[in-house]
Design an enzyme around this catalytic site. Structure first.
Site, mmCIF file in Angstrom:
data_model
loop_
_atom_site.group_PDB
_atom_site.id
_atom_site.type_symbol
_atom_site.label_atom_id
_atom_site.label_comp_id
_atom_site.label_asym_id
_atom_site.label_seq_id
_atom_site.Cartn_x
_atom_site.Cartn_y
_atom_site.Cartn_z
ATOM 1 N N ASP A 1 -8.264 -3.301 7.488
ATOM 2 C CA ASP A 1 -7.234 -2.040 7.526
ATOM 3 C C ASP A 1 -6.821 -1.671 8.823
ATOM 4 O OD1 ASP A 1 -5.686 -0.139 6.419
ATOM 5 O OD2 ASP A 1 -7.054 1.132 6.034
ATOM 6 N N GLU B 1 0.903 -1.316 0.120
ATOM 7 C CA GLU B 1 -0.159 0.110 -0.022
ATOM 8 C C GLU B 1 0.901 1.277 0.053
ATOM 9 O OE1 GLU B 1 -2.622 0.770 3.301
ATOM 10 O OE2 GLU B 1 -4.025 1.785 1.996
ATOM 11 N N ALA C 1 -3.531 8.464 5.979
ATOM 12 C CA ALA C 1 -2.593 8.218 7.095
ATOM 13 C C ALA C 1 -1.094 7.653 6.356
ATOM 14 C CB ALA C 1 -2.922 7.163 8.025
#
Ligand SMILES: [Zn+2]
Length: 397
Positions: A285, A140, A151
């Site tokens: 997540d 990611e 984030a």
């Protein structure tokens, strides 16, 4: 006392098998595989099996597959250590997760490289029955849009760099299975083409792409959307954005964080109405603070505050979740009118199909890995079997 590596017979449960629901059913497990399923009326040859009698209103469903998880229980994939990965594969069966993609995050290159090397080694050398299986790596970032950093630490975001990716893929011992990237960034489409050609899922996420750019990405082979709605261009009536494209294109399977925080429950309902059970993939997540108390934690070098089921960066940005897969399944059943079979599709079947491993995981079928979750009538996880071995059993029963 059950000897954990013996053949197991799970008995008396409602079995959600691939093609039917068996009331008062059984599952026989041997050598890590499901060897027989059926109704207990037809049960024979039980001698060699350790029999586990379960309450008849309990259900056996296929193990959940989490394609987007960073950490749990104080451990994070970015810790780049065998210990951290040990903690993850041991903790995750408690929430019904039997396999997952170890997910990295945007960081300086050296830290990503360390995490890739360690995860790659772990996948090839240390996996064992009775623990959740790491199916590969979800990269990611860092090839995302600075406009949709969320984030992901913005100073480490870079444009898609195929040469760098190839180096990383080889450092990971070719275990990268999914890459979240922003297709509108220079080099984005080229990277999508490369990934698709090599059997790696190209996922659209942390992206500010316009609808036409998403169409081009689909044309190049992208077939996945990273946490639908979060950190992407939203739906506007004059700009369909990434969300509009995800709604319109069945080729795109969309991850969804169903914790009631990242996506409003009514919007979950809307997404389900648009994408149906075939189009959604439940993810957590989650970050390392999951299963730990309220307090301060590290996420990619940033301070995260966890309070009352929510995780925030200092500026208030939602950080990774502390959602558990079992809870995500409970939530989708509550928020939408979906059936249990539909929830199973979103938590187990779809991720297995998307990862191209449906021949061995994702459903309760003879010949497949014995990755099974037993849930009670409230859909709380009671027991989890990972490749034929009991990995978790709720105490006090
Ligand atoms: Zn993430």
């Amino acid at each position: 006392m059950i000897r954990k590596d013996n053949p197991i017979l799970l008995k008396n449960i409602q079995v959600f098998s691939e093609d039917r629901i068996i009331e008062k059913g059984f599952i026989k497990i041997k050598n890590q595989k499901i060897v027989e399923i059926g109704s207990i009326d037809n049960l024979s040859n039980r001698e060699e099996f350790d029999v586990i009698e379960l309450p008849s209103h309990y259900k056996a469903v296929p193990g959940f597959i989490d394609v987007h998880i960073h950490g749990v229980n104080g451990a994070d994939v970015m810790d780049a250590s065998k210990d951290a990965l040990d903690t993850m594969v041991t903790a995750l069966p408690r929430e019904g997760t039997t396999s997952f993609l170890a997910t990295t995050m945007t960081q300086e290159a050296l830290l990503i490289e360390n995490a890739l090397v360690k995860a790659g080694q772990y996948i090839k050398e240390y996996q064992a029955p009775g623990k959740a299986e790491i199916l590969g790596i979800h990269l990611e970032g860092p090839f995302v849009s600075p406009k949709m950093a969320g984030a992901q630490p913005i100073q480490h975001i870079i444009d898609p760099d195929l040469k760098l990716f190839k180096r990383w893929h080889s450092l990971s011992d070719k275990t990268i299975k999914l890459v979240t990237l922003a297709p509108e960034r220079p080099g984005g489409l080229e990277m999508i083409q490369y990934l698709t050609k090599h059997g790696i899922i190209a996922s659209l996420g942390h992206t500010d792409a316009a609808y036409e750019e998403i169409k081009a990405a689909i044309g190049a082979g992208a077939n996945h959307v990273t946490h639908l709605f979060n950190q992407m261009r939203g739906l506007h009536h004059r700009d369909p954005g990434v969300v509009g494209a995800a709604f319109l294109h069945d080729e795109l399977k969309a991850e969804l964080i169903v914790d009631g925080v990242h996506v409003n429950p009514e919007i979950v309902k809307l997404a389900y109405k648009q994408k149906r059970k075939e189009g959604l993939i439940l993810i957590t997540d989650s970050m390392q603070a999951k299963c730990l108390k309220n307090g301060h934690y590290d996420l990619g070098g940033q301070d995260v505050t966890v309070k009352d089921g929510k995780a925030f960066l200092q500026d208030g940005t939602l950080a990774g979740s502390i959602l558990k897969m079992g809870k995500a399944v409970q939530n989708i059943l509550t928020y939408t009118d979906c059936s249990i079979e539909d929830a199973i599709a979103m938590a187990s079947v779809n991720p297995a199909k998307q990862l191209n491993i449906y021949d061995r995981k994702g459903s309760i079928t003879v010949g497949k890995d014995a990755d099974i979750v037993i849930v009670d009538d409230k859909f709380e996880v009671f027991m989890t079997v990972c490749r034929g071995k009991i990995a978790f059993q709720k105490e006090g029963k």
